[in-house]
Write a protein that holds these residues in place. Structure first.
Motif, PDB file in Angstrom:
ATOM      1  N   TRP A 240       6.739   1.676   7.879  1.00 54.79           N
ATOM      2  CA  TRP A 240       5.821   2.626   7.252  1.00 54.79           C
ATOM      3  C   TRP A 240       5.603   2.265   5.785  1.00 54.79           C
ATOM      4  N   ASP A 241       6.665   1.871   5.108  1.00 51.65           N
ATOM      5  CA  ASP A 241       6.578   1.526   3.687  1.00 51.65           C
ATOM      6  C   ASP A 241       5.788   0.247   3.438  1.00 51.65           C
ATOM      7  N   ALA A 242       5.537  -0.537   4.494  1.00 48.70           N
ATOM      8  CA  ALA A 242       4.752  -1.769   4.331  1.00 48.70           C
ATOM      9  C   ALA A 242       3.257  -1.484   4.187  1.00 48.70           C
ATOM     10  N   HIS A 243       2.807  -0.263   4.548  1.00 52.98           N
ATOM     11  CA  HIS A 243       1.414   0.156   4.392  1.00 52.98           C
ATOM     12  C   HIS A 243       0.429  -0.703   5.189  1.00 52.98           C
ATOM     13  N   ASP A 244       0.881  -1.268   6.297  1.00 49.59           N
ATOM     14  CA  ASP A 244      -0.031  -1.992   7.173  1.00 49.59           C
ATOM     15  C   ASP A 244      -0.773  -0.999   8.062  1.00 49.59           C
ATOM     16  N   VAL A 245      -2.023  -1.326   8.384  1.00 53.55           N
ATOM     17  CA  VAL A 245      -2.824  -0.476   9.268  1.00 53.55           C
ATOM     18  C   VAL A 245      -3.275  -1.299  10.468  1.00 53.55           C
TER      19      VAL A 245
END
Length: 297
Positions: A220-225
């Motif tokens: 989640w902290d990687a901010h990938d979508v």
């Protein structure tokens, strides 16, 4: 999603996107020497986007009032965002600039029309189910129940695929590409969080997953979508063994937030015997409880 949260997400998203690009990847000259930042500097992103360093710095801090489509396109080009990432950034900007209105069920639609169930039941050669944007599975056909028996047979109804992926140990055996499905699940929820500001149900789900799964929290902290649209999924079914199935996710225009997911076997697949075994397994299975019915509560 409160405006402050959206601005914080914009900061993390833009920072993470420039950190993944090297000057060489961005087409900038490399003058050698030790760089103090990972990836591109703010000044380099500003140069590529044809905006001032001061303006880009404000954007990266979440001050995005009045951002035009032209600026958004310039940023997307400079940071080499794909279509999904560009849409995500646009959604975050809208959330940062919009008044906050809490909503209990944005994106968490729970009603499935009878005609959708009829469509699922007509797909006798495909495993198919309906899910909402929170990854709750709301309706299935018989073959989908046979395929996803471990995921769907749970006390918590409706079953949630993100909970299964991150909180059920058996998911790592069921998905032979667990890392891939985990990436897709987190990316889908991250994109949905930006699309539906004020989505308190989704916030609760994300908090639950982050609290109980370090793996989810890290991803989640990687901010990938990511959008789960089409491809191949590799399963290990407890009754029939390995299955490589093609999947397609079909949004339902008449029911925003709902998606029909289908799994089919390619004609030339070496796993035809396993799929035939799954068909026989589904035919032999009879619903024995409300959790095993096609229309999930």
């Amino acid at each position: 999603m409160p405006a402050d949260t959206a601005r914080e997400d914009i900061r993390h998203f833009l920072t993470s996107r420039r950190a993944r690009l090297t000057p060489q990847q961005a087409g900038l000259p490399d003058f050698g020497g030790r760089r103090q930042v990972s990836g591109l500097r703010r000044s380099e992103v500003a140069q590529l986007a044809a905006i001032s360093v001061e303006y880009y710095t404000r954007l990266e801090r979440g001050n995005v009032g009045g951002v035009s489509e032209q600026i958004l396109d310039s940023l997307a080009t400079a940071l080499q965002l794909d279509d999904i990432e560009r849409a995500h950034l646009a959604a975050l900007i809208r959330a940062a600039n919009a008044p906050h209105h809490a909503s209990d069920r944005d994106g968490g639609t729970s009603h499935v029309r009878d005609s959708l169930q009829q469509i699922l039941d007509a797909m006798t050669g495909a495993a198919a189910f309906v899910r909402n944007a929170h990854l709750d599975v709301l309706a299935t056909n018989q073959l989908a129940r046979a395929l996803y028996t471990d995921a769907f047979d749970t006390e918590e109804q409706p079953p949630n695929l993100a909970r299964f992926v991150f909180l059920a140990p058996r998911a790592r055996r069921f998905y032979r590409d667990w890392n891939g499905i985990a990436h897709n699940a987190v990316g889908s929820l991250r994109a949905e969080a930006a699309r539906t500001p004020g989505n308190t149900d989704l916030v609760d789900l994300i908090d639950e997953l982050a609290t109980h799964s370090d793996e989810f929290a890290m991803r989640w902290d990687a901010h990938d979508v990511k959008y789960y649209r089409s491809g191949q999924q590799r399963f290990h079914h407890p009754a029939v063994g390995d299955l490589d199935l093609d999947y397609d996710a079909l949004e339902v225009p008449a029911d925003p937030g709902l998606t029909i997911v289908t799994y089919t076997l390619a004609p030339s697949s070496a796993h035809a015997p396993s799929f035939l075994g799954l068909l026989k397994h589904s035919e032999a299975s009879e619903p024995t409880s409300p959790a095993a019915s096609n229309h999930l509560p």
